[in-house]
Every structure is written in C-alpha cells, then in structure tokens.
Design a protein around this motif. Structure first.
Motif, mmCIF file in Angstrom:
data_model
loop_
_atom_site.group_PDB
_atom_site.id
_atom_site.type_symbol
_atom_site.label_atom_id
_atom_site.label_comp_id
_atom_site.label_asym_id
_atom_site.label_seq_id
_atom_site.Cartn_x
_atom_site.Cartn_y
_atom_site.Cartn_z
ATOM 1 N N MET A 1 0.714 -1.307 -0.054
ATOM 2 C CA MET A 1 0.154 0.018 0.119
ATOM 3 C C MET A 1 1.026 1.346 0.100
ATOM 4 O O MET A 1 1.795 1.178 0.942
ATOM 5 C CB MET A 1 -0.908 0.056 1.316
ATOM 6 N N MET A 51 -5.224 -6.226 0.050
ATOM 7 C CA MET A 51 -4.844 -5.536 -1.073
ATOM 8 C C MET A 51 -3.409 -5.392 -1.167
ATOM 9 O O MET A 51 -2.736 -5.334 -2.183
ATOM 10 C CB MET A 51 -5.410 -4.110 -0.633
ATOM 11 N N ASN A 54 -2.170 -7.986 -3.312
ATOM 12 C CA ASN A 54 -2.624 -8.003 -4.425
ATOM 13 C C ASN A 54 -3.774 -9.158 -4.845
ATOM 14 O O ASN A 54 -3.531 -10.061 -5.565
ATOM 15 C CB ASN A 54 -1.679 -8.012 -5.734
ATOM 16 N N LEU A 58 -10.252 -9.893 -4.830
ATOM 17 C CA LEU A 58 -10.909 -8.374 -4.487
ATOM 18 C C LEU A 58 -10.671 -7.691 -5.719
ATOM 19 O O LEU A 58 -9.734 -7.650 -6.348
ATOM 20 C CB LEU A 58 -9.731 -7.808 -3.327
ATOM 21 N N ARG A 59 -11.752 -6.929 -5.833
ATOM 22 C CA ARG A 59 -11.833 -5.862 -6.747
ATOM 23 C C ARG A 59 -11.213 -4.423 -6.000
ATOM 24 O O ARG A 59 -11.678 -4.104 -5.106
ATOM 25 C CB ARG A 59 -13.058 -5.689 -7.295
ATOM 26 N N GLU A 60 -10.303 -3.757 -6.727
ATOM 27 C CA GLU A 60 -9.701 -2.591 -5.980
ATOM 28 C C GLU A 60 -10.586 -1.576 -5.641
ATOM 29 O O GLU A 60 -10.547 -1.134 -4.417
ATOM 30 C CB GLU A 60 -8.570 -2.116 -7.028
ATOM 31 N N LYS A 61 -11.318 -1.130 -6.412
ATOM 32 C CA LYS A 61 -12.373 0.083 -6.057
ATOM 33 C C LYS A 61 -13.031 -0.086 -5.000
ATOM 34 O O LYS A 61 -13.414 0.516 -4.068
ATOM 35 C CB LYS A 61 -12.969 0.490 -7.421
ATOM 36 N N ALA A 63 -12.893 -2.566 -2.786
ATOM 37 C CA ALA A 63 -12.326 -2.767 -1.552
ATOM 38 C C ALA A 63 -11.667 -1.508 -0.942
ATOM 39 O O ALA A 63 -11.751 -1.354 0.273
ATOM 40 C CB ALA A 63 -11.091 -3.719 -1.834
ATOM 41 N N SER A 64 -11.159 -0.524 -1.747
ATOM 42 C CA SER A 64 -10.774 0.706 -1.096
ATOM 43 C C SER A 64 -11.783 1.517 -0.682
ATOM 44 O O SER A 64 -11.600 2.331 0.357
ATOM 45 C CB SER A 64 -9.938 1.484 -2.234
ATOM 46 N N HIS A 97 -6.056 6.297 -3.965
ATOM 47 C CA HIS A 97 -7.074 6.263 -4.619
ATOM 48 C C HIS A 97 -7.826 7.483 -4.740
ATOM 49 O O HIS A 97 -8.940 7.628 -3.958
ATOM 50 C CB HIS A 97 -7.859 5.115 -4.097
#
Length: 404
Positions: A1, A51, A54, A58-61, A63-64, A97
């Motif tokens: 991160m 995260m 990686n 998980l889908r990044e958006k 999850a963030s 993000h």
C-alpha cells in the motif's frame, strides 16, 4: 500500500501486523452505531493487508471504498496493543485512490475564506432547517445552520475575575477553520478572554488549516502546504505560544513531524501549543439568569490529556461535568461527503447515549464536534462550542472583581 511521509510522522506497523485481537471493536464508533464489523479498524487492516498482497479475489475500487469508511476519531490507536492507527492507514489509502469527494473536500478546506461565507448565505436563503429535515438537502441545511453565527444561542456565562498568571506572555491565537471563516463569534470571545488574562496577544499571522482534515482525506500535499504555512507564520511572529480552542486542531498541530522543523525547533513547537483553557488558569465566571438548568459536556475524541476545557467548565459552572470518553459525534471529515448516512447514524447513537433532557445545553471543545452536534441535536436541545456561551464585556483583570 503506498504511504506518505506527511501522513505518518513516525514509522507505523504494517497493516498485516494486526493480530486481530478485536480491542478496536470496543471503541470504534462506526461499529457501535451499525454493528457492522466490516467497518471496524480490525476489518480495515485485514482488508488492507490483502490489498497489499494483490489478492485476486478483491476488486480494487470496492475494496478501497470499504476500507476508506473511517471517522478518523483515532480511538482505535489508543486501544490497539501495537499502536496501529486506522486514520493514518486510511489517509494513505485515500491518497492512493483519489476521487471527486477528496477534490471537493480540498476546495472546502483550502478555500474556506471564500466558500464558507457564501455557503452560509445560501443556507440562510433556504431557511432554517426543522426537525423534519431529512435526506442530503436536509443534512446540508442543518450543517450550514450550525456554521451560521446568526443561529447562535444567547451567551449566559460571564467572566468575573481573570487569572493574570500568564500576563505579558506572547501569544498567537490559532482559530482553526470554523472560527476563522464561519463562527467568528468564538474567535471574538477567545480574544476577549486572552486580553482579560493580560497576555500580549499578537496580530493574526494568517494561519492555515491545522492540516489534519486534509491528511485524513488523503491529501498529503495540501496537508504539507498547510503545515509549512503555519510553521512559517509561527517563526515570523517569533515562535510565540499558540492558544488553541479546538481539540482537533490541538491534535493536528501536535502531530507535525520533526522533519518539518530545524534542529531543536520541533520541541519548541510542541511546547508552544496550549489549550486556551490552560492559559485562562483560575479565571472565575458567573452564570446569568438565562443559564439553562441542564448542562452537559461532550468530550471530543481528540481532547488533550486531562481535557482542560472540561475542568474549566466544571469550575466555571460550579458543577461536575462528565469527563473521559464520550460517544463520537460522527463528524468524520471527508465522510460528510463519502458516507453521510453513516456519519448521521453515528451522531444518532451519540445522542442516544447522551440522552439530554429537554432544553438542555450540550457544550464541547472541538469545532468539528460543535458543528456536528448542533446540526444533529434533538429539536429541544442546544449544542455548540463553550466559547459561544461566554459573555466577556464585564470582566476585570489583576484579581479585581467586576462591579455589581
């Protein structure tokens, strides 16, 4: 991160170091208000660790977005055996993000001198919100009304004798965003009190935001610019004491990393940051006939050690006020834009715990708390910063009492 040196003044344990003990659940206001463990600091650190690896599941958006739901109260850090701080981790995540809410928040904070008076004026045109005001528009109207000094309640606490122990000390007043650009009545009361105790009050050197609301929103560059401006203003005025009357500002100023200072200067900065209540010493006050019969105190999440404002008010009112941890008001900074319903639910849980009687007055010592509490209070309850109830024109200094 990705991380930012501006957000973390000292190295912090990595998110995967969380031992999942659950102590943070006992203090997290989001978890208390919703019962949703996915909003807790423990869940955030678990998610951030996945995260960082990686995790393909998980889908990044999403999850963030989920990990970014944090009120930045900091209570988790005090409870965590490793000292993990969710607000710092979330701030770094938000910086990695960025999105339109962070952009709007940056404009709201950094352009407050232009935007806030205009917003308050528009709020006046919309009319005073009622207890039936709901939805995004209703919340916005209530928040703008809380920022409007025209909606302030009458003052009912009069200083009668000033403690001049600090007379002659060079002091600059750090007003913070709210009192600089909206609730200027708080600033006027603070100036009057400081003059009463006899300090040498310096002209406003043009301080910026303390930086904390920007850092927690994932805006490290804006945070660093605000910090640098404040430090330079402090230097140019001869490194005076800084009188602070917002607990969140006090917390934000105290978090400036040593790397921003010249050698030996960081210690001088830390010692210069003083709560306004501490400078007032044993100043005495008198209640007027308009004083409400029920007065409660909301201790901010970021109150300095010992909460000197609570001690001052207890003495001024000649009554014990509850000190120590109280429910988080739910202000949450950026979450006013990203998750306002969660902020509102936290505020509702806060009011259920306080359970004030009708016509009560709830005082606090944080600009964010004062705004949030005033915007979400029950219709028969008044809430705000304690400076709003101080009337200063009758006081005397040097131990001399005001005439009857």
């Amino acid at each position: 991160m990705p991380t930012s040196p501006h957000l973390n003044p000292a190295p912090l344990p990595a998110p995967h170091d969380c031992v999942l003990c659950g102590r943070c659940l006992e203090v997290c206001p989001l978890f208390a208000a919703t019962g949703r463990e996915e909003l807790s600091p423990r869940a955030k650190f678990h998610l951030l660790a996945r995260m960082a690896r990686n995790d393909p599941a998980l889908r990044e958006k999403p999850a963030s977005d989920l990990a970014g739901l944090c009120l930045s109260c900091g209570r988790c850090q005090k409870a965590c055996p490793l000292g993990l701080c969710a607000p710092d981790a979330v701030g770094a995540l938000r910086a990695a993000h960025p999105g339109w809410p962070a952009f709007l928040w940056e404009q709201w904070i950094t352009r407050a001198g232009l935007v806030w008076p205009l917003a308050v004026s528009l709020g006046r045109l919309a009319g005073h919100p009622t207890s039936a005001s709901t939805g995004p528009l209703g919340r916005a109207r209530a928040a703008l009304a809380a920022l409007d000094p025209g909606h302030a309640s009458p003052s009912w606490l009069v200083p009668t004798r000033f403690d001049t122990t600090c007379a002659g000390r060079r002091v600059a007043l750090f007003r913070g965003c709210v009192a600089s650009h909206a609730r200027t009545d708080w600033s006027r009361a603070a100036v009057s009190l400081l003059r009463g105790v006899g300090v040498t009050l310096l002209d406003d050197p043009g301080f910026a935001c303390c930086g904390a609301p920007l850092g927690h929103a994932g805006l490290p560059d804006a945070q660093n610019a605000a910090r640098q401006k404040n430090i330079q203003a402090w230097r140019e005025t001869g490194r005076p004491a800084l009188a602070v009357f917002c607990a969140s500002c006090h917390h934000g100023l105290s978090a400036y990393p040593p790397a921003l200072f010249a050698p030996g200067e960081a210690d001088v900065w830390q010692k210069s940051i003083l709560p306004l209540a501490a400078l007032l010493g044993q100043t005495t006050f008198e209640k007027t006939p308009e004083t409400p019969t029920a007065i409660l105190y909301h201790s901010p999440c970021h109150a300095p050690p010992g909460d000197p404002d609570a001690a001052l008010l207890s003495r001024a009112l000649d009554q014990p006020l509850a000190q120590g941890p109280t429910p988080c008001c739910g202000f949450g900074g950026l979450m006013q834009l990203t998750a306002p319903t969660l902020a509102t639910r936290t505020a509702a849980a806060c009011w259920r715990t306080h359970n004030p009687p009708p016509q009560a007055h709830v005082l606090t010592a944080c600009s964010g708390c004062a705004t949030q509490l005033a915007a979400t209070s029950p219709p028969t309850v008044t809430a705000g910063h304690w400076l709003a109830v101080v009337r200063c024109e009758e006081a005397r200094g040097d131990g001399e009492e005001a005439p009857p």
